[in-house]
Design a protein around this motif. Sequence first.
Motif, PDB file in Angstrom:
ATOM      1  N   ASP A 256      58.544  51.020 -34.873  1.00  0.00           N
ATOM      2  CA  ASP A 256      57.918  51.722 -33.664  1.00  0.00           C
ATOM      3  C   ASP A 256      59.017  52.509 -32.528  1.00  0.00           C
ATOM      4  O   ASP A 256      58.326  53.206 -31.753  1.00  0.00           O
ATOM      5  CB  ASP A 256      57.328  50.627 -32.387  1.00  0.00           C
ATOM      6  CG  ASP A 256      56.127  49.934 -33.319  1.00  0.00           C
ATOM      7  OD1 ASP A 256      55.467  50.600 -34.259  1.00  0.00           O
ATOM      8  OD2 ASP A 256      55.983  48.680 -33.062  1.00  0.00           O
TER       9      ASP A 256
ATOM     10  N   THR B 190      60.380  56.719 -28.875  1.00  0.00           N
ATOM     11  CA  THR B 190      59.394  55.744 -29.473  1.00  0.00           C
ATOM     12  C   THR B 190      58.480  56.877 -30.720  1.00  0.00           C
ATOM     13  O   THR B 190      58.418  57.715 -30.467  1.00  0.00           O
ATOM     14  CB  THR B 190      58.058  55.451 -28.389  1.00  0.00           C
ATOM     15  OG1 THR B 190      57.400  56.501 -27.936  1.00  0.00           O
ATOM     16  CG2 THR B 190      58.888  54.619 -27.373  1.00  0.00           C
ATOM     17  N   ARG B 191      57.876  56.014 -31.441  1.00  0.00           N
ATOM     18  CA  ARG B 191      57.226  56.576 -32.692  1.00  0.00           C
ATOM     19  C   ARG B 191      55.928  57.267 -31.840  1.00  0.00           C
ATOM     20  O   ARG B 191      55.437  58.312 -32.305  1.00  0.00           O
ATOM     21  CB  ARG B 191      56.584  55.621 -33.677  1.00  0.00           C
ATOM     22  CG  ARG B 191      55.839  56.336 -34.738  1.00  0.00           C
ATOM     23  CD  ARG B 191      55.259  55.487 -35.832  1.00  0.00           C
ATOM     24  NE  ARG B 191      56.647  54.868 -36.389  1.00  0.00           N
ATOM     25  CZ  ARG B 191      57.214  55.643 -37.671  1.00  0.00           C
ATOM     26  NH1 ARG B 191      56.611  56.829 -37.777  1.00  0.00           N
ATOM     27  NH2 ARG B 191      57.950  55.337 -38.127  1.00  0.00           N
ATOM     28  N   ARG B 192      55.202  56.572 -30.913  1.00  0.00           N
ATOM     29  CA  ARG B 192      54.256  57.247 -30.453  1.00  0.00           C
ATOM     30  C   ARG B 192      54.553  58.719 -29.600  1.00  0.00           C
ATOM     31  O   ARG B 192      53.941  59.615 -29.812  1.00  0.00           O
ATOM     32  CB  ARG B 192      53.572  56.258 -29.232  1.00  0.00           C
ATOM     33  CG  ARG B 192      52.530  56.825 -28.483  1.00  0.00           C
ATOM     34  CD  ARG B 192      51.718  55.927 -27.670  1.00  0.00           C
ATOM     35  NE  ARG B 192      52.774  55.608 -26.207  1.00  0.00           N
ATOM     36  CZ  ARG B 192      52.682  54.911 -25.389  1.00  0.00           C
ATOM     37  NH1 ARG B 192      51.284  54.260 -25.046  1.00  0.00           N
ATOM     38  NH2 ARG B 192      53.293  54.532 -24.522  1.00  0.00           N
TER      39      ARG B 192
ATOM     40  N   LEU C 102      62.356  55.139 -33.065  1.00  0.00           N
ATOM     41  CA  LEU C 102      63.009  56.005 -33.902  1.00  0.00           C
ATOM     42  C   LEU C 102      64.435  56.413 -33.430  1.00  0.00           C
ATOM     43  O   LEU C 102      64.503  57.046 -32.324  1.00  0.00           O
ATOM     44  CB  LEU C 102      62.454  57.237 -34.323  1.00  0.00           C
ATOM     45  CG  LEU C 102      60.906  57.009 -34.846  1.00  0.00           C
ATOM     46  CD1 LEU C 102      60.078  58.429 -34.952  1.00  0.00           C
ATOM     47  CD2 LEU C 102      61.069  56.261 -36.168  1.00  0.00           C
TER      48      LEU C 102
ATOM     49  N   GLU D 191      55.308  61.208 -32.309  1.00  0.00           N
ATOM     50  CA  GLU D 191      54.217  61.819 -33.120  1.00  0.00           C
ATOM     51  C   GLU D 191      53.333  62.593 -32.153  1.00  0.00           C
ATOM     52  O   GLU D 191      52.645  63.594 -32.677  1.00  0.00           O
ATOM     53  CB  GLU D 191      53.149  60.531 -33.700  1.00  0.00           C
ATOM     54  CG  GLU D 191      54.046  60.060 -34.811  1.00  0.00           C
ATOM     55  CD  GLU D 191      53.197  58.809 -35.413  1.00  0.00           C
ATOM     56  OE1 GLU D 191      52.329  58.308 -34.641  1.00  0.00           O
ATOM     57  OE2 GLU D 191      53.549  58.242 -36.454  1.00  0.00           O
TER      58      GLU D 191
ATOM     59  N   ALA E 267      61.586  60.106 -40.431  1.00  0.00           N
ATOM     60  CA  ALA E 267      60.796  59.426 -39.364  1.00  0.00           C
ATOM     61  C   ALA E 267      59.440  59.103 -39.886  1.00  0.00           C
ATOM     62  O   ALA E 267      58.715  57.992 -39.989  1.00  0.00           O
ATOM     63  CB  ALA E 267      60.292  60.369 -38.104  1.00  0.00           C
ATOM     64  N   GLN E 268      58.969  60.018 -40.937  1.00  0.00           N
ATOM     65  CA  GLN E 268      57.759  59.534 -41.753  1.00  0.00           C
ATOM     66  C   GLN E 268      57.916  58.281 -42.747  1.00  0.00           C
ATOM     67  O   GLN E 268      57.035  57.279 -42.776  1.00  0.00           O
ATOM     68  CB  GLN E 268      57.249  60.583 -42.564  1.00  0.00           C
ATOM     69  CG  GLN E 268      56.032  60.528 -43.151  1.00  0.00           C
ATOM     70  CD  GLN E 268      55.621  61.775 -43.998  1.00  0.00           C
ATOM     71  OE1 GLN E 268      56.428  62.657 -44.237  1.00  0.00           O
ATOM     72  NE2 GLN E 268      54.188  61.899 -44.436  1.00  0.00           N
TER      73      GLN E 268
END
Length: 281
Positions: free
Chosen positions: A75, A168-170, A77, A173, A69-70
């Motif tokens: 935007d 979502t990446r948001r 995953l 995270e 993921a990193q």
Amino acid sequence: MTFRTGDVLLECVDSVLAAPDIDELVLVNHDNPPEMVEQLEQRARHDAKLRLVHTGENLGFSKGCNIGAQAARGDALLFLNPDAVLKPGDASRLLKTVQGRAEPAIVGARLIGPDGREQRGARRGALTLGSALTGFLGLSCAFHREHEPLPSRPVAMPTVSGAAMLMTRRGFERLEGFDEGYFLHVEDIDICKRARDAGGEVIFEPRVEIAHVGSTSKISQIKVEIFKALGLARYFTLHGGVVGPLQGFVLGPVFLVGAVMRSVLFQIQARTAGKLPASEL
């Protein structure tokens, strides 16, 4: 993330590279054999969509997913097991389903085994102490829902499978990714639990059916069962409230003994069916 998955890994990679709705494939290589690495590197040289991350050792599922993921640039995953085969349109359908959901949102696909039937784990209830114990002992429990009628549209589901999971990446995270304290198994149950607790939605998408072989990594059954036992003990430690640490302390040995017993039983069954040499018992 892949660790000695076997030839099905190439089928998985080729299916993702052929999918027009996938922008990039980040493959985290946890110590695959040199001949497999060479085939992967050949594909990467011919298709810029494939990016390889070599860790040099097996760091576990959770950490491998976080590393991937990193390294990813998108935007959204999609976490896909290395023995799962994607069809064109699967990723875009999952992405469409996650859009507009309360974050952190997770959407899981329906997993289909080699026998053509829905696999266990794609849709599950919330993990409780009772369901963990009955399920770990091989008894029937309401935690698994693959035998329930199949919904015709996306539905809320307490737990979906990390074998084919989109976020979502948001949202990812916000949850700080997968908990790396889980080496193998239970990490998907944990992240679904944390997403729900944070006010997000966990959704089962029955219209996305992904072929999934399952249990392809070259790792001994007893190790798999031990990792599962340790994962369950960690889960009830973290999510058991004020009595969580006590639960983990008490349940840890119980789950470990059960892990050894399950492993021995599986091997005896395999030996009886003629699938395992006597020397491996």
